[in-house]
Design a protein around this motif. Structure first.
Motif: not given
Length: 426
Positions: A36-37, A103, A105, A128-129, A155, A363-364, A366
């Protein structure tokens, strides 16, 4: 009693070291393509905590840091290079440039309170989250707008109530929900500690390294004085709500999680004005009346067994007994017998992998994390209403369905405020 307040020391000792919270998962290898960026926005004390926490997660790559104080930004870039040698994270002085990056996240937000909502909403709009520091928002209307934007843009949001991840809160919730003390009818919350005396205003030209106009952002225009900026901003009602607002979410969290107070009817606050130029309350007492529940907040421990030994706490009164807790301990009293646990009440709530890891996992997947926005909004709203009652000096009646005060135009005017037009970005 020592009424001095050093929040950095408090958080370091209580949230991490003394309580033994599980902030980090077991280390595991993760392919770069699965990481995760993340960017960190706001790099004061708590922002650097965010950076330190997320830097330890193998599933995260920190790709950007942002602060409108160049000294803060440079210091954090240096610290990140020590935490993650070889980092290629870029530094920014305007969060909008961070949000423009396709780019990235997710972002964490640890700015002063009056910027929390707008940055989160703009982040949602940018795809973005958000892992956002408490309190959720500056006022009630901002919280409503945040929830609407989150749902519209699908989000993920996690409120930075790090204590939520600890085993103690999980177990308190299980005990309360499991009927350990029967039906809860009264809750007493408190946090000791007075704000510092900030003295008289020391108006001066802002440092060349600080964008003061942007720091103020949506808040009213003000000449620069060091007391209004950085850590001590929290003692001014233009930006925050003092010690009360600083700690409400950490201890009210266990109440909303365990008994979900419903249908607030009224709020009545009294308090003591601060010393010096600050205007957030020095001390505050608030009485809330919910459906089938009375909740009280005080700046001194209530007159109940065990409270005097704790600087922060929650005391639940049920029809079968009582439960006293703080971040890392609990005492259940039933029929005069004091216990720390009731083994017969099963462990049913999955334990946290760590508050930050919970966000990454959400986040992954959702799916919303434990301290999600809708939950955080309901838990935060009474805090805002208590400060409004304090400012007006009278009891206020509340309509929970309309989320407005009843027949009180003056009180309702405090539910939102107009931003300075230059910084009305949403």
């Amino acid at each position: 009693m020592n009424h001095s307040l050093n929040r950095r020391t408090f958080l370091k000792q209580s949230s991490v070291g003394a309580l033994g919270l599980s902030l980090f998962p077991a280390i595991r290898k993760v392919a770069p393509s699965d990481r995760l960026r993340i960017a960190h926005i706001g790099l004061g004390g708590m922002g650097n905590n965010h950076m330190g926490w997320f830097a330890k997660l193998p599933e995260v790559e920190i790709v950007a840091l942002c602060d409108l104080d160049q000294d803060h930004l440079n210091g954090s870039l240096q610290r990140l290079s020590e935490l993650n040698p070889g980092t290629r994270a870029q530094g920014y002085d305007d969060f909008r440039r961070v949000l423009d990056r396709k780019d990235i996240d997710a972002v964490t937000v640890a700015t002063p309170d009056h910027w929390h909502a707008q940055i989160a909403i703009l982040a949602f709009q940018a795809g973005k989250d958000v892992y956002g520091e408490k309190p959720l928002s500056f006022d009630v209307r901002e919280g409503q707008k945040m929830l609407k934007s989150l749902n519209r843009h699908k989000r993920i949001f996690q409120l930075g109530t790090q204590i939520h991840a600890g085993d103690n809160y999980h177990r308190v919730v299980e005990l309360i929900r499991g009927g350990a003390i029967g039906k809860v009818h009264t809750v007493r919350l408190w946090k000791t500690g007075f704000p510092p005396d900030l003295g008289s205003a020391n108006y001066q030209t802002p440092p060349a390294t600080l964008n003061w106009d942007m720091w103020l952002g949506p808040a009213p225009q003000s000449l620069y004085t060091p007391q209004r900026c950085h850590f001590t901003y929290r003692y001014f009602l233009d930006y925050s709500g003092g010690v009360f607002q600083d700690f409400w979410s950490h201890i009210a969290d266990v109440v909303w999680w365990s008994i979900e107070p419903k249908n607030l009817k009224s709020v009545s606050a009294t308090g003591e004005a601060p010393d010096g130029i600050a205007d957030a309350p020095k001390s505050i007492s608030i009485d809330y009346e919910f459906e089938d529940l009375k909740l009280h907040w005080t700046s001194v421990p209530p007159n109940v067994p065990g409270a005097e030994k704790r600087g922060i706490g929650a005391y639940f009164e049920g029809d079968k007994g009582t439960l006293l807790c703080d971040y890392g301990s609990r005492e259940i009293t039933v029929n005069g017998v004091v216990m720390t646990d009731i083994p017969e009440i099963s462990q049913v709530i999955p334990r946290s992998p760590g508050h930050q890891q919970n966000f990454v996992d959400a986040v992954k997947a959702r799916s919303q994390p434990e301290s999600n926005l809708e939950y955080a909004r309901q838990m935060t709203m009474p805090m805002h209403l208590g400060l409004i009652s304090y400012r007006l000096g009278r009891k206020l009646a509340w309509n929970p369905k309309k989320e407005k005060f009843i027949h009180d135009r003056e009180a309702n005017s405090y539910l939102s405020r107009e931003y300075r037009s230059k910084w009305d970005l949403t």
